[in-house]
Motif scaffolding. Sequence first.
Motif, PDB file in Angstrom:
ATOM      1  N   PRO A   4       0.928  -1.253   0.084  1.00 51.47           N
ATOM      2  CA  PRO A   4      -0.078   0.082  -0.100  1.00 51.47           C
ATOM      3  C   PRO A   4       0.863   1.446   0.008  1.00 51.47           C
ATOM      4  O   PRO A   4       0.375   2.067  -0.286  1.00 51.47           O
ATOM      5  CB  PRO A   4      -0.840   0.047   1.292  1.00 51.47           C
ATOM      6  CG  PRO A   4      -0.853  -1.679   1.352  1.00 51.47           C
ATOM      7  CD  PRO A   4       0.463  -2.103   1.152  1.00 51.47           C
TER       8      PRO A   4
ATOM      9  N   LEU B  53       2.051   1.936  -3.610  1.00 45.91           N
ATOM     10  CA  LEU B  53       0.812   2.116  -4.266  1.00 45.91           C
ATOM     11  C   LEU B  53       0.404   3.788  -3.969  1.00 45.91           C
ATOM     12  O   LEU B  53       0.433   4.607  -5.215  1.00 45.91           O
ATOM     13  CB  LEU B  53      -0.200   1.236  -4.089  1.00 45.91           C
ATOM     14  CG  LEU B  53      -1.671   1.847  -4.746  1.00 45.91           C
ATOM     15  CD1 LEU B  53      -1.712   1.849  -6.203  1.00 45.91           C
ATOM     16  CD2 LEU B  53      -2.910   0.942  -4.331  1.00 45.91           C
ATOM     17  N   TRP B  54       0.399   4.186  -2.933  1.00 44.62           N
ATOM     18  CA  TRP B  54      -0.027   5.641  -2.316  1.00 44.62           C
ATOM     19  C   TRP B  54       1.111   6.554  -2.974  1.00 44.62           C
ATOM     20  O   TRP B  54       0.891   7.739  -3.161  1.00 44.62           O
ATOM     21  CB  TRP B  54      -0.478   5.582  -1.121  1.00 44.62           C
ATOM     22  CG  TRP B  54      -1.853   4.869  -0.857  1.00 44.62           C
ATOM     23  CD1 TRP B  54      -2.135   3.893  -0.657  1.00 44.62           C
ATOM     24  CD2 TRP B  54      -3.044   5.532  -1.129  1.00 44.62           C
ATOM     25  NE1 TRP B  54      -3.598   3.622  -0.481  1.00 44.62           N
ATOM     26  CE2 TRP B  54      -4.363   4.592  -1.134  1.00 44.62           C
ATOM     27  CE3 TRP B  54      -3.323   6.940  -1.726  1.00 44.62           C
ATOM     28  CZ2 TRP B  54      -5.396   5.024  -1.334  1.00 44.62           C
ATOM     29  CZ3 TRP B  54      -4.523   7.214  -1.933  1.00 44.62           C
ATOM     30  CH2 TRP B  54      -5.652   6.248  -1.901  1.00 44.62           C
TER      31      TRP B  54
ATOM     32  N   ILE C  94       0.358   7.290  -5.999  1.00 40.84           N
ATOM     33  CA  ILE C  94      -0.539   8.248  -6.423  1.00 40.84           C
ATOM     34  C   ILE C  94      -0.255   9.600  -6.212  1.00 40.84           C
ATOM     35  O   ILE C  94      -0.782  10.371  -7.005  1.00 40.84           O
ATOM     36  CB  ILE C  94      -1.772   7.692  -5.471  1.00 40.84           C
ATOM     37  CG1 ILE C  94      -2.456   6.350  -6.163  1.00 40.84           C
ATOM     38  CG2 ILE C  94      -2.921   8.449  -5.463  1.00 40.84           C
ATOM     39  CD1 ILE C  94      -3.376   5.432  -5.106  1.00 40.84           C
TER      40      ILE C  94
ATOM     41  N   GLY D  95      -5.963   2.975   6.450  1.00 42.14           N
ATOM     42  CA  GLY D  95      -6.232   3.515   5.004  1.00 42.14           C
ATOM     43  C   GLY D  95      -6.625   4.967   5.127  1.00 42.14           C
ATOM     44  O   GLY D  95      -6.091   5.612   4.105  1.00 42.14           O
TER      45      GLY D  95
ATOM     46  N   SER E 224     -11.356   4.803   2.896  1.00 41.31           N
ATOM     47  CA  SER E 224     -10.933   3.586   3.381  1.00 41.31           C
ATOM     48  C   SER E 224     -11.859   2.540   3.753  1.00 41.31           C
ATOM     49  O   SER E 224     -11.625   1.352   3.358  1.00 41.31           O
ATOM     50  CB  SER E 224     -10.139   3.950   4.707  1.00 41.31           C
ATOM     51  OG  SER E 224      -9.625   2.885   5.384  1.00 41.31           O
TER      52      SER E 224
ATOM     53  N   LEU F  55     -12.861   1.235  -0.060  1.00 40.11           N
ATOM     54  CA  LEU F  55     -11.738   0.553  -0.580  1.00 40.11           C
ATOM     55  C   LEU F  55     -11.810  -1.004   0.241  1.00 40.11           C
ATOM     56  O   LEU F  55     -11.382  -1.723  -0.518  1.00 40.11           O
ATOM     57  CB  LEU F  55     -10.652   1.006  -0.568  1.00 40.11           C
ATOM     58  CG  LEU F  55     -10.342   2.337  -1.487  1.00 40.11           C
ATOM     59  CD1 LEU F  55      -8.852   3.117  -1.236  1.00 40.11           C
ATOM     60  CD2 LEU F  55     -10.460   1.901  -2.930  1.00 40.11           C
ATOM     61  N   SER F  56     -12.065  -1.084   1.560  1.00 37.02           N
ATOM     62  CA  SER F  56     -12.000  -2.204   2.193  1.00 37.02           C
ATOM     63  C   SER F  56     -12.798  -3.234   1.670  1.00 37.02           C
ATOM     64  O   SER F  56     -12.983  -4.613   2.124  1.00 37.02           O
ATOM     65  CB  SER F  56     -12.002  -1.902   3.673  1.00 37.02           C
ATOM     66  OG  SER F  56     -13.406  -1.631   3.976  1.00 37.02           O
TER      67      SER F  56
ATOM     68  N   SER G 214      -8.370  -5.197  -1.295  1.00 35.94           N
ATOM     69  CA  SER G 214      -8.324  -4.249  -0.324  1.00 35.94           C
ATOM     70  C   SER G 214      -6.943  -4.154   0.335  1.00 35.94           C
ATOM     71  O   SER G 214      -6.347  -3.286   1.139  1.00 35.94           O
ATOM     72  CB  SER G 214      -9.450  -4.088   0.506  1.00 35.94           C
ATOM     73  OG  SER G 214      -9.634  -5.392   1.170  1.00 35.94           O
TER      74      SER G 214
ATOM     75  N   TYR H 213      -3.951  -4.720  -0.464  1.00 36.98           N
ATOM     76  CA  TYR H 213      -3.025  -3.861  -1.158  1.00 36.98           C
ATOM     77  C   TYR H 213      -3.122  -2.531  -1.118  1.00 36.98           C
ATOM     78  O   TYR H 213      -2.232  -1.677  -1.995  1.00 36.98           O
ATOM     79  CB  TYR H 213      -2.644  -4.640  -2.539  1.00 36.98           C
ATOM     80  CG  TYR H 213      -2.465  -6.108  -2.316  1.00 36.98           C
ATOM     81  CD1 TYR H 213      -0.942  -6.424  -1.708  1.00 36.98           C
ATOM     82  CD2 TYR H 213      -3.208  -6.884  -2.935  1.00 36.98           C
ATOM     83  CE1 TYR H 213      -0.810  -7.946  -1.459  1.00 36.98           C
ATOM     84  CE2 TYR H 213      -2.841  -8.433  -2.699  1.00 36.98           C
ATOM     85  CZ  TYR H 213      -1.679  -8.493  -2.133  1.00 36.98           C
ATOM     86  OH  TYR H 213      -1.341 -10.079  -2.304  1.00 36.98           O
ATOM     87  N   THR H 214      -4.399  -1.871  -0.879  1.00 34.91           N
ATOM     88  CA  THR H 214      -4.680  -0.596  -1.226  1.00 34.91           C
ATOM     89  C   THR H 214      -4.865   0.334   0.321  1.00 34.91           C
ATOM     90  O   THR H 214      -4.418   1.282   0.466  1.00 34.91           O
ATOM     91  CB  THR H 214      -6.044  -0.203  -1.725  1.00 34.91           C
ATOM     92  OG1 THR H 214      -7.060  -1.015  -1.053  1.00 34.91           O
ATOM     93  CG2 THR H 214      -6.055  -0.819  -3.240  1.00 34.91           C
ATOM     94  N   VAL H 215      -5.444  -0.491   1.298  1.00 34.60           N
ATOM     95  CA  VAL H 215      -5.820   0.283   2.645  1.00 34.60           C
ATOM     96  C   VAL H 215      -5.173  -0.779   3.731  1.00 34.60           C
ATOM     97  O   VAL H 215      -5.586  -0.635   4.834  1.00 34.60           O
ATOM     98  CB  VAL H 215      -6.804   0.611   2.772  1.00 34.60           C
ATOM     99  CG1 VAL H 215      -7.555   1.980   1.779  1.00 34.60           C
ATOM    100  CG2 VAL H 215      -8.181  -0.545   2.441  1.00 34.60           C
TER     101      VAL H 215
END
Length: 416
Positions: A90, A93-94, A97, A320, A364, A367-368, A373, A375-377
Amino acid sequence: MGKPRIEEWTQLRGIAFLAIVMQHNIAEYIYRSDIEQPDSIMLTMIYHLTRFGTPTFVFLSGVMLFYHHRQARPEYTRFIRKRFGDIYVPFVLWTLIYWLSVRIFTPEFWTSGTLDVRSLIRELFIPQTGYHLWFVIMIFQFYVLFPLFWIGVQSVYRQIIKITRITPTRSVLFLVLIAAGIYGLLMKWSYYDMGGWTASFSQPWSTLLEYRSYSWVMYWFYFLLGAVCAWAVDTWRNWSVRALPWMVCVFIGMYIWLGYDVLRGSGDVVNLNISTYLKPTTFIIIMAQMFMLYGFLILLRGKTTKFLNLLTWIGRYSFGGYLVHALIIYAIAYFTRPLQLGGWHLPITLLSFLVTAAIALAISCGLSRLPGSRYTVGLQRKRKHNSPVHGLDGMDPRRKPGPVTPIHASHSGETS
């Protein structure tokens, strides 16, 4: 069998998240040229109510790691692979972004025709656009080194049992006070001396000192304090409640002192860096705030209120929310920076804080519930029940709190 969920840890994480969001909103508005002195002083006062935020996250990381691994050392490959997916992916990724978001709104990005990949790589080590992501770099070092911490804590505890042959509570308290003294000395060196060392040392030591806030070395005390809490949850609760009146007094005294110190050391513009985490006086107020908040949560333990339920919900989605909240601040600032806010900086900051926290947590939470999720939050969905499980503590948020064995009843011993 899974370990019982300790509800106050999730609630404390929620409070810490709100403190960090407030800090970053204050930093966005307090340095603007049109700010008036009353707003500047009020924002400084609010700022000193939030200093516990980041160190509390470090403390809770230690709490969860040691709580889940009290009985046995984790298998390292599996352990670090899971944390890499939950935390570092994460972060990458962020970072991408934030790096893209800032450049998309820069005209040069569209006219140059090239991507500055070198600056992106630099962001992975020294975050600038995602300025808050330095914390992920720092905290991940504790995961990498956790087996060594585990061995050290186990060895110290066994020695305490062997030497004292009685309830080791006082011995542990004595060691905590010694460690606090050593850490306070480190903070003294960091704030008053290491700036001079940076100029006199050669590479790579000068760079390491310059970016010392990115290193686990500067936060180790909070992490090991989390180990003490994890090994003796009931004892820790008792300490927090008994020490609560003293912590309130210490906090009030240090709150006045830090405010005076910043106003005395600042010029026309308030310098919030005077209250950096890596300073002895800030360390004292952080500890007072942390114990004070923990004590209050224990006094409210077992009660069902909308306020506590809200804190639990915020804590569940805080990682997240932490990752995304600076992007919300950027978006709000895109509209507020061109405006003249003279006399309105305090209310605009408070409004920005509320909007930032609400949107970040909503993103958050949203996205969960989507695939990937983790890998994002940093949250994983329960396949059967479609319920997210916080990726930083690995515990089912639906589990009710239960009794925890105190330290003197067990001789053996994750985060968020």
